[in-house]
Write a protein that holds these residues in place. Structure first.
Motif, PDB file in Angstrom:
ATOM      1  N   PHE A  76       1.005  -1.251  -0.219  1.00 27.65           N
ATOM      2  CA  PHE A  76      -0.040  -0.079   0.055  1.00 27.65           C
ATOM      3  C   PHE A  76       1.081   1.179   0.183  1.00 27.65           C
ATOM      4  CE2 PHE A  76      -2.429   3.247   2.598  1.00 27.65           C
ATOM      5  CZ  PHE A  76      -3.396   3.451   1.585  1.00 27.65           C
ATOM      6  N   ALA A  77       1.942   1.058   0.856  1.00 33.81           N
ATOM      7  CA  ALA A  77       3.043   2.295   0.799  1.00 33.81           C
ATOM      8  C   ALA A  77       3.525   2.426  -0.549  1.00 33.81           C
ATOM      9  CB  ALA A  77       4.003   2.113   1.791  1.00 33.81           C
ATOM     10  N   LYS A  78       3.779   1.457  -1.349  1.00 36.21           N
ATOM     11  CA  LYS A  78       4.402   1.576  -2.566  1.00 36.21           C
ATOM     12  C   LYS A  78       3.344   2.335  -3.521  1.00 36.21           C
ATOM     13  CE  LYS A  78       7.812  -2.150  -2.125  1.00 36.21           C
ATOM     14  NZ  LYS A  78       8.088  -3.760  -3.079  1.00 36.21           N
ATOM     15  N   VAL A  79       1.984   1.756  -3.737  1.00 31.70           N
ATOM     16  CA  VAL A  79       0.957   2.430  -4.214  1.00 31.70           C
ATOM     17  C   VAL A  79       1.066   3.832  -3.985  1.00 31.70           C
ATOM     18  CG1 VAL A  79      -1.202   2.388  -4.878  1.00 31.70           C
ATOM     19  CG2 VAL A  79      -0.022   0.348  -4.778  1.00 31.70           C
ATOM     20  N   PHE A  80       0.921   4.364  -2.639  1.00 33.81           N
ATOM     21  CA  PHE A  80       0.465   5.628  -2.277  1.00 33.81           C
ATOM     22  C   PHE A  80       1.871   6.602  -2.885  1.00 33.81           C
ATOM     23  CE2 PHE A  80       1.108   9.204   0.370  1.00 33.81           C
ATOM     24  CZ  PHE A  80      -0.109   9.629   0.599  1.00 33.81           C
ATOM     25  N   ASN A  81       3.192   5.984  -2.887  1.00 37.58           N
ATOM     26  CA  ASN A  81       4.143   6.731  -3.166  1.00 37.58           C
ATOM     27  C   ASN A  81       4.345   6.417  -4.701  1.00 37.58           C
ATOM     28  OD1 ASN A  81       5.498   7.946  -0.686  1.00 37.58           O
ATOM     29  ND2 ASN A  81       4.720   6.034   0.032  1.00 37.58           N
ATOM     30  N   LEU A  82       3.513   5.984  -5.471  1.00 35.68           N
ATOM     31  CA  LEU A  82       3.875   5.711  -7.064  1.00 35.68           C
ATOM     32  C   LEU A  82       5.154   4.854  -7.378  1.00 35.68           C
ATOM     33  CD1 LEU A  82       3.462   9.568  -8.175  1.00 35.68           C
ATOM     34  CD2 LEU A  82       1.490   7.784  -7.622  1.00 35.68           C
ATOM     35  N   ASP A  83       5.264   4.039  -6.377  1.00 35.96           N
ATOM     36  CA  ASP A  83       6.348   2.957  -6.535  1.00 35.96           C
ATOM     37  C   ASP A  83       5.728   1.584  -7.296  1.00 35.96           C
ATOM     38  OD1 ASP A  83       8.488   4.609  -5.929  1.00 35.96           O
ATOM     39  OD2 ASP A  83       8.297   3.995  -3.763  1.00 35.96           O
ATOM     40  N   GLU A  84       4.361   1.597  -7.178  1.00 35.07           N
ATOM     41  CA  GLU A  84       3.745   0.343  -7.962  1.00 35.07           C
ATOM     42  C   GLU A  84       2.473   0.634  -8.088  1.00 35.07           C
ATOM     43  OE1 GLU A  84       4.427  -3.503  -5.791  1.00 35.07           O
ATOM     44  OE2 GLU A  84       2.270  -3.396  -5.154  1.00 35.07           O
ATOM     45  N   SER A  85       1.690   0.147  -9.148  1.00 33.62           N
ATOM     46  CA  SER A  85       0.600   0.370  -9.678  1.00 33.62           C
ATOM     47  C   SER A  85      -0.616  -0.316  -8.769  1.00 33.62           C
ATOM     48  CB  SER A  85       0.319   0.056 -11.052  1.00 33.62           C
ATOM     49  OG  SER A  85       0.131  -1.160 -11.127  1.00 33.62           O
ATOM     50  N   LEU A  86      -1.810   0.205  -8.792  1.00 34.48           N
ATOM     51  CA  LEU A  86      -2.674  -0.241  -8.063  1.00 34.48           C
ATOM     52  C   LEU A  86      -2.824  -1.797  -8.568  1.00 34.48           C
ATOM     53  CD1 LEU A  86      -4.944  -0.094  -5.721  1.00 34.48           C
ATOM     54  CD2 LEU A  86      -6.658   0.975  -7.661  1.00 34.48           C
ATOM     55  N   GLY A  87      -3.012  -1.954  -9.852  1.00 32.84           N
ATOM     56  CA  GLY A  87      -3.283  -3.172 -10.279  1.00 32.84           C
ATOM     57  C   GLY A  87      -2.043  -4.419 -10.084  1.00 32.84           C
ATOM     58  N   GLN A  88      -0.782  -3.953  -9.954  1.00 30.17           N
ATOM     59  CA  GLN A  88       0.113  -4.737  -9.414  1.00 30.17           C
ATOM     60  C   GLN A  88      -0.195  -5.279  -8.211  1.00 30.17           C
ATOM     61  OE1 GLN A  88       3.699  -1.736 -10.286  1.00 30.17           O
ATOM     62  NE2 GLN A  88       4.381  -3.450 -11.653  1.00 30.17           N
ATOM     63  N   MET A  89      -0.429  -4.100  -7.180  1.00 32.52           N
ATOM     64  CA  MET A  89      -0.800  -4.705  -5.735  1.00 32.52           C
ATOM     65  C   MET A  89      -2.030  -5.596  -5.647  1.00 32.52           C
ATOM     66  SD  MET A  89      -1.763  -2.293  -2.732  1.00 32.52           S
ATOM     67  CE  MET A  89      -3.516  -2.326  -2.977  1.00 32.52           C
ATOM     68  N   LEU A  90      -2.901  -5.391  -6.647  1.00 29.61           N
ATOM     69  CA  LEU A  90      -4.033  -6.223  -6.249  1.00 29.61           C
ATOM     70  C   LEU A  90      -3.850  -7.585  -7.249  1.00 29.61           C
ATOM     71  CD1 LEU A  90      -6.939  -3.479  -6.686  1.00 29.61           C
ATOM     72  CD2 LEU A  90      -6.054  -4.857  -4.597  1.00 29.61           C
ATOM     73  N   ARG A  91      -2.791  -7.881  -7.745  1.00 27.63           N
ATOM     74  CA  ARG A  91      -2.549  -9.055  -8.486  1.00 27.63           C
ATOM     75  C   ARG A  91      -1.509  -9.660  -7.561  1.00 27.63           C
ATOM     76  NH1 ARG A  91      -2.537  -5.916 -13.189  1.00 27.63           N
ATOM     77  NH2 ARG A  91      -0.216  -5.664 -13.234  1.00 27.63           N
TER      78      ARG A  91
END
Length: 483
Positions: free
Chosen positions: A425-440
């Motif tokens: 979640f921290a990576k998504v918030f900080n633009l280090d990972e996409s929301l799709g990558q996290m949810l996959r």
């Protein structure tokens, strides 16, 4: 490797300064043209009205700026910036009540936009081949055979023209460069837009010399209510009591599609009607240090230069000149600095600044910008007031509106208890990972499911939903977090 004699940056705010840092290793001279007269220290100016509102410097932006200007973060903190861990240093009101404190994977540097730009200007001054021309209004570009060859501008001395080997447009949301390119023969670029009618209003305050004993927190965040029943309009606000340098805070209220106060009296009275009395009570303990500042220019806008069949050679775009976001999501400086760092990397590999270079950079920049753009769309597309090319059909909008808030609360709740979910979640918030990558990610999905089951059974490890009308709890629940 040097790629030319002269490069010109159009605009001297955060995006333009980062672009100057990217160009400096590759050109003999870099000229930054800035319309405003720049303050000697950390001061507001006409060209950056957003400076009067809170600014987050996300981790991706911290790293990008640090790569362009080594020592930037240390200098920012030395100048008064605050290195904090939001999960420990912020009182966070989400869902039905206050969240619990705990340690997490995310830290942030808090500081005003004017301090960030002042430190950036100091770093640029250390570059011997960069010159910033103040009071210079850019009037147009000169072109030849599909490439940019010069820049026309007006300064105190009169009209001037400079030949150039490369130009970066960092002129912001209102950049006229697209129009100049059309006049020179290029087609109008496709523009994707979504304006969710966000308005926000801010006022600066001096903190008391001694903080009250109950203020364990440094940052106060109040999210919009999830309640679908009758409630005051102010419960729909996103509210920040945001710490900056100099023992000051910025009190900020914002909303999607609602009227916001623009006078000091209305600001103070409106603050008393938000979801918790703590916000107004905190303001009462402080000394006002500014009038009220209101902003409505907040739409998402992406100029798709990457879709031009033959994009102009020797021209790049960074910051809001190519992709501007709803400022609520704090993506602007980080996206701009990321584009500047990407430009430096492509310049370092370039043999020549031909059409192939332009196509490769625009394709890579498109991939970078998709991450913050998709995050902005994920929320703004759910609002009935939203308008633009990315507005959804009503049936899809209703689905997004129904799912986005509960999904966000599920992720936030799971992150409180699960270190792996928290990390992603921290990576998504900080633009280090996409929301799709996290949810996959299978481990993230497992953590979300486990949290959902524990919540249904009343077996959460970390409590939440503390009474919003009471003081936020100071207990540290870090030990309850699992991997």
């Amino acid at each position: 490797m040097r790629l030319g004699k002269t490069a010109v940056v159009l605009g001297g705010s955060a995006a333009g300064l980062c672009a100057a840092g990217a160009l400096a290793p590759h050109f003999d001279h870099v000229l930054v043209l800035e319309r405003d007269e720049l303050p000697a220290g950390a001061g507001h100016r006409r060209g950056v009205p957003q400076s009067k509102h809170p600014h987050f410097l996300l981790n991706s932006g911290r790293r990008a700026i640090g790569a362009l200007f080594p020592g930037f973060e240390d200098d920012l903190i030395a100048a008064g910036g605050l290195l904090l861990m939001p999960s420990m240093d912020a009182a966070y009101l989400d869902g039905p009540g206050w969240s619990a404190r705990k340690r997490s994977a995310m830290t942030m540097v808090y500081g005003s936009r004017i301090l960030i730009e002042r430190v950036l200007r100091d770093k640029v001054r250390e570059l011997g081949n960069v010159v910033v021309r103040e009071g210079a209004s850019v009037r147009g570009l000169t072109t030849h055979d599909g490439e940019i060859t010069g820049v026309a501008f007006t300064a105190a001395e009169g009209d001037e023209h400079v030949g150039t080997d490369f130009v970066v447009d960092a002129m912001g949301r209102g950049s006229p460069v697209a129009g100049w390119l059309v006049a020179a023969g290029w087609p109008e670029p496709e523009v994707r837009t979504l304006d969710a009618k966000v308005t926000y209003t801010s006022r600066w305050y001096d903190l008391p010399a001694e903080r009250p004993a109950s203020w364990w927190w440094r940052h106060l965040v109040i999210m919009p209510t999830p309640d679908k029943g009758d409630h005051p309009a102010e419960h729909e606000y996103l509210v920040n009591f945001f710490p900056v340098e100099g023992n000051r805070v910025i009190a900020c209220m914002g909303s999607w599609g609602l009227e916001m106060p623009s006078t000091t009296d209305a600001f103070v009275e409106t603050a008393r009607r938000v979801r918790t009395p703590l916000f107004a009570a905190a303001m009462d303990r402080c000394e006002p240090a500014s009038p009220v500042h209101l902003t409505r220019s907040t739409g998402n806008k992406w100029r798709r230069y990457d879709r031009l069949r033959t994009p102009p050679r020797r021209l790049a775009f960074v910051g809001d000149s190519i992709c501007a976001f709803n400022p609520f999501y704090a993506q602007g400086i980080s996206s701009a600095s990321g584009s500047a760092l990407l430009l430096r990397e492509h310049l370092s590999r370039a043999g020549q600044l031909d059409a192939g270079f332009s196509a490769r950079f625009l394709a890579a920049q498109r991939k970078l910008l998709r991450v913050p753009w998709s995050l902005a769309m994920a929320r703004d597309q759910g609002y009935a007031c939203a308008a633009g090319t990315e507005k959804l059909p009503e049936w899809r909008r209703r689905i997004v509106a129904a799912l986005s808030a509960p999904a966000f609360s599920l992720v936030v709740g799971a992150a409180r208890e699960d270190a792996v979910v928290d990390e992603h979640f921290a990576k998504v918030f900080n633009l280090d990972e996409s929301l799709g990558q996290m949810l996959r990610n299978p481990r993230v999905l497992t953590g979300l499911l486990r949290h959902r089951v524990r919540t249904a059974l009343g077996r959460q490890r970390v409590p939440s939903g503390f009474d919003p009308r009471a003081e936020p709890p100071s207990t540290d629940y870090s030990a309850a977090v699992t991997r």
